[in-house]
Design a protein around this motif. Sequence first.
Motif, mmCIF file in Angstrom:
data_model
loop_
_atom_site.group_PDB
_atom_site.id
_atom_site.type_symbol
_atom_site.label_atom_id
_atom_site.label_comp_id
_atom_site.label_asym_id
_atom_site.label_seq_id
_atom_site.Cartn_x
_atom_site.Cartn_y
_atom_site.Cartn_z
ATOM 1 N N THR A 1 0.835 -1.198 0.000
ATOM 2 C CA THR A 1 0.000 0.000 0.000
ATOM 3 C C THR A 1 0.868 1.246 0.000
ATOM 4 O O THR A 1 2.009 1.218 0.467
ATOM 5 C CB THR A 1 -0.929 0.019 1.232
ATOM 6 N N SER A 2 0.334 2.311 -0.554
ATOM 7 C CA SER A 2 1.045 3.590 -0.559
ATOM 8 C C SER A 2 0.629 4.463 0.621
ATOM 9 O O SER A 2 1.031 5.617 0.722
ATOM 10 C CB SER A 2 0.762 4.341 -1.868
ATOM 11 N N GLU A 3 -0.176 3.883 1.514
ATOM 12 C CA GLU A 3 -0.672 4.643 2.659
ATOM 13 C C GLU A 3 0.456 5.007 3.623
ATOM 14 O O GLU A 3 0.400 6.027 4.303
ATOM 15 C CB GLU A 3 -1.736 3.826 3.388
ATOM 16 N N TYR A 4 1.479 4.158 3.672
ATOM 17 C CA TYR A 4 2.574 4.372 4.605
ATOM 18 C C TYR A 4 3.799 4.929 3.886
ATOM 19 O O TYR A 4 4.001 4.721 2.692
ATOM 20 C CB TYR A 4 2.930 3.059 5.313
ATOM 21 N N SER A 5 4.643 5.609 4.639
ATOM 22 C CA SER A 5 5.836 6.228 4.069
ATOM 23 C C SER A 5 6.891 5.176 3.768
ATOM 24 O O SER A 5 6.863 4.059 4.302
ATOM 25 C CB SER A 5 6.406 7.259 5.046
ATOM 26 N N ASP A 6 7.857 5.561 2.926
ATOM 27 C CA ASP A 6 8.963 4.654 2.637
ATOM 28 C C ASP A 6 9.756 4.341 3.893
ATOM 29 O O ASP A 6 10.263 3.224 4.058
ATOM 30 C CB ASP A 6 9.888 5.268 1.577
ATOM 31 N N SER A 7 9.895 5.311 4.795
ATOM 32 C CA SER A 7 10.649 5.060 6.026
ATOM 33 C C SER A 7 9.966 3.977 6.853
ATOM 34 O O SER A 7 10.645 3.116 7.440
ATOM 35 C CB SER A 7 10.800 6.348 6.840
ATOM 36 N N ASP A 8 8.618 3.993 6.907
ATOM 37 C CA ASP A 8 7.896 2.927 7.612
ATOM 38 C C ASP A 8 8.149 1.580 6.936
ATOM 39 O O ASP A 8 8.338 0.559 7.609
ATOM 40 C CB ASP A 8 6.396 3.218 7.621
ATOM 41 N N LYS A 9 8.141 1.583 5.609
ATOM 42 C CA LYS A 9 8.366 0.334 4.883
ATOM 43 C C LYS A 9 9.777 -0.194 5.111
ATOM 44 O O LYS A 9 9.974 -1.403 5.300
ATOM 45 C CB LYS A 9 8.113 0.547 3.389
ATOM 46 N N HIS A 10 10.760 0.705 5.113
ATOM 47 C CA HIS A 10 12.138 0.279 5.370
ATOM 48 C C HIS A 10 12.256 -0.344 6.753
ATOM 49 O O HIS A 10 12.916 -1.374 6.929
ATOM 50 C CB HIS A 10 13.095 1.466 5.238
ATOM 51 N N GLU A 11 11.619 0.269 7.749
ATOM 52 C CA GLU A 11 11.650 -0.272 9.111
ATOM 53 C C GLU A 11 10.959 -1.630 9.168
ATOM 54 O O GLU A 11 11.441 -2.558 9.837
ATOM 55 C CB GLU A 11 10.968 0.693 10.081
ATOM 56 N N ALA A 12 9.833 -1.747 8.471
ATOM 57 C CA ALA A 12 9.103 -3.013 8.458
ATOM 58 C C ALA A 12 9.933 -4.117 7.799
ATOM 59 O O ALA A 12 9.975 -5.258 8.285
ATOM 60 C CB ALA A 12 7.779 -2.848 7.721
ATOM 61 N N ILE A 13 10.600 -3.788 6.710
ATOM 62 C CA ILE A 13 11.431 -4.764 6.006
ATOM 63 C C ILE A 13 12.601 -5.189 6.876
ATOM 64 O O ILE A 13 12.958 -6.379 6.944
ATOM 65 C CB ILE A 13 11.924 -4.183 4.667
ATOM 66 N N THR A 14 13.204 -4.236 7.564
ATOM 67 C CA THR A 14 14.304 -4.567 8.475
ATOM 68 C C THR A 14 13.827 -5.513 9.568
ATOM 69 O O THR A 14 14.527 -6.473 9.929
ATOM 70 C CB THR A 14 14.889 -3.288 9.102
ATOM 71 N N LEU A 15 12.644 -5.246 10.103
ATOM 72 C CA LEU A 15 12.078 -6.123 11.131
ATOM 73 C C LEU A 15 11.857 -7.530 10.579
ATOM 74 O O LEU A 15 12.165 -8.527 11.248
ATOM 75 C CB LEU A 15 10.766 -5.542 11.649
#
Length: 218
Positions: free
Chosen positions: A96-110
């Motif tokens: 989804t594009s609802e969240y920022s790239d920084s949130d996605k980067h953090e989620a991927i790292t997790l």
Amino acid sequence: RIVEPCLYILLEASTSQPLTDAVLKLATDNTQTQILRERALRQLEKATDDPRVVQLLDVSSQQATTFRNPVMRARWARLAGHPDRAIQMVAPLMDTSEYSDSDKHEAITLLSEIGGPASIKLLEPVAAADDWQVAITAYRALAIIDPALYRLTKDQEKLMQGWRSMKEGLEHYQRRITELAKLNRNELRSFVLQMLRDNTIAGQRAALPILAAWKDKE
């Protein structure tokens, strides 16, 4: 007003029993602001050897109306021993594009820290998608989870590190593109074509001169 700046400092501090006790008191004080309690919980992430902390993180990870950042709550769920719940929490961020790239980067790292087939299932489509910067993080996460299957070559890493520079003159730009074009074309071509599909345009701007240097017309 005094407590919040102090918590910023505490986030960089080492844990100790007196510090954990004090921060636990703040984190469980419902008269404090949500932001203050959130920062206290972030400090407590370092003290998961304390069962009181683990229990609090577990409960807090399920309080979506109080703590709205899903990545933060997923991190707490993982620290409390619930990786499956953590994966479920970050799954919506992947498509989804609802969240920022920084949130996605953090989620991927997790996800890279959790590992396992469920994380891989979420990461593979992200790595193949049209947001090149986020895709890089996903490729690296996959390589961490299963290096035998997803290991990146040295040239692939060089492309991911050097595909763009925020500030550079024309001479530096031309030299950078020339160096990238010298890397193993067979290893890089699929990545460069993916950059060409980048929905942020930045990847397209980097891909085109590399393809031109290769004289790639396909």
